[in-house]
Design an enzyme around this catalytic site. Structure first.
Site, PDB file in Angstrom:
ATOM      1  N   HIS A 136       8.928  14.931 -19.708  1.00  0.00           N
ATOM      2  CA  HIS A 136       9.257  13.640 -19.090  1.00  0.00           C
ATOM      3  C   HIS A 136      10.749  13.378 -19.266  1.00  0.00           C
ATOM      4  CE1 HIS A 136       7.241   9.521 -18.111  1.00  0.00           C
ATOM      5  NE2 HIS A 136       8.398   9.658 -17.477  1.00  0.00           N
ATOM      6  N   ILE A 181      10.213  13.004 -13.642  1.00  0.00           N
ATOM      7  CA  ILE A 181      11.507  12.329 -13.720  1.00  0.00           C
ATOM      8  C   ILE A 181      11.321  10.946 -13.098  1.00  0.00           C
ATOM      9  CG2 ILE A 181      12.322  13.492 -11.585  1.00  0.00           C
ATOM     10  CD1 ILE A 181      15.188  13.322 -12.887  1.00  0.00           C
ATOM     11  N   GLU A 182      11.471   9.921 -13.932  1.00  0.00           N
ATOM     12  CA  GLU A 182      11.027   8.576 -13.547  1.00  0.00           C
ATOM     13  C   GLU A 182      12.179   7.596 -13.408  1.00  0.00           C
ATOM     14  OE1 GLU A 182       7.804   5.193 -15.097  1.00  0.00           O
ATOM     15  OE2 GLU A 182       7.770   7.223 -15.910  1.00  0.00           O
ATOM     16  N   VAL A 183      12.198   6.886 -12.277  1.00  0.00           N
ATOM     17  CA  VAL A 183      13.141   5.809 -11.959  1.00  0.00           C
ATOM     18  C   VAL A 183      14.582   6.236 -12.243  1.00  0.00           C
ATOM     19  CG1 VAL A 183      13.522   3.331 -12.089  1.00  0.00           C
ATOM     20  CG2 VAL A 183      11.286   4.231 -12.675  1.00  0.00           C
ATOM     21  N   LEU A 238      13.277   7.349 -17.256  1.00  0.00           N
ATOM     22  CA  LEU A 238      12.554   6.265 -17.916  1.00  0.00           C
ATOM     23  C   LEU A 238      11.267   6.833 -18.515  1.00  0.00           C
ATOM     24  CD1 LEU A 238      11.809   3.359 -18.667  1.00  0.00           C
ATOM     25  CD2 LEU A 238      10.937   3.070 -16.334  1.00  0.00           C
TER      26      LEU A 238
END
Length: 270
Positions: free
Chosen positions: A115, A159-161, A118
């Site tokens: 991850h 891969i977040e925000v 975010l």
């Protein structure tokens, strides 16, 4: 029995840069069944959902059970949980633990999805639940973490925000499968929660979510119908409208008379 071919890690990696994969977070067998029938490529699932029934209804869905951060402590804890998840029908595991833990799992041949950006379980380090990578320094840190995750052996990373241009540049420079949650189409897969897609989430809807149905309204309608049905049942019981003769099991008159005579002689009641 018909056999179904499910994608492997190698198959998914071979799709990098060729097409956008689809991924959903599903938390019930009904959602898993729908994802299978809709042709979704990848599903994030709670480990408890896995098992023979899951694989019967979702034979081709590439499943990534989440080893939730904080539920496990040592690398050995994560290893045991990962092996259990794979044995139950998982294809890889999600892990936001240390690089050392991810490396240990990779050494054992366990496919790991990490991850970046975010990370909800570690959001305090990046300022809470908000976008990451909006400055050159922040974007460079995500790139550094990407290289470290890749070196540790992860085959994929959510891969977040993260700004789309940043995520696209990172995706094109890593061998990992990059799974976008609000990080644009420059990645290799698009990931949303089923609750958001279905409009079942009554809390804050993330900016990156797209709602395709209004399940919240349907749940409200069904609850109103549930209350009405229960109310009518209670009223029927009070008034004697339920049960009716058609709801009961019958008995031949002769058999009933024999029973009643026997009961009378045994109890002495007329």
């Amino acid at each position: 029995m018909k056999k179904h071919r499910r994608a492997t890690v190698a198959d998914l990696l071979a799709e990098k840069g060729k097409r956008q994969l689809t991924m959903l977070r599903v938390t019930s067998l009904e959602e898993a069944d729908a994802a299978e029938k809709a042709g979704i490529d990848i599903a994030s699932v709670p480990p408890s959902l896995l098992g023979p029934v899951f694989r019967e209804i979702a034979p081709t869905l590439f499943a990534i059970p989440g080893l939730e951060y904080g539920d496990h402590v040592s690398a050995e804890d994560y290893l045991r949980a990962a092996f259990a998840a794979l044995k139950a029908g998982g294809d890889a595991v999600y892990c936001a633990a240390s690089l050392q833990t991810i490396r240990r799992m990779r050494d054992e041949g366990i496919p790991v999805c990490g991850h970046l950006g975010l990370i909800p379980s570690k959001a305090t380090w990046t300022g809470g639940f908000r976008a990451v990578g909006k400055t050159a320094a922040s974007a460079a840190e995500i790139w550094r973490q990407t290289k470290a995750l890749e070196e540790a052996g992860a085959f994929a990373a959510e891969i977040e925000v993260v700004p789309g241009d940043v995520a696209a540049a990172i995706s094109s420079n890593t061998s990992m499968l990059m799974i976008s949650m609000g990080a644009g189409s420059g990645c290799d897969a698009q990931y949303l929660f089923a609750d958001d897609v279905l409009g079942a989430n009554r809390d804050h809807t993330p900016r990156h979510a797209k709602i395709y149905r209004d399940f919240a309204a349907e749940h409200d309608r069904l609850q109103r119908e549930r209350i009405a049905a229960f109310t009518e049942f209670a009223e029927d019981v009070r008034t004697g409208a339920y049960p009716e003769k058609r709801h009961l099991v019958g008995i031949d008159d002769a058999e009933l008379e024999i029973f009643l005579q026997g009961l009378k002689s045994e109890t002495g009641n007329s």
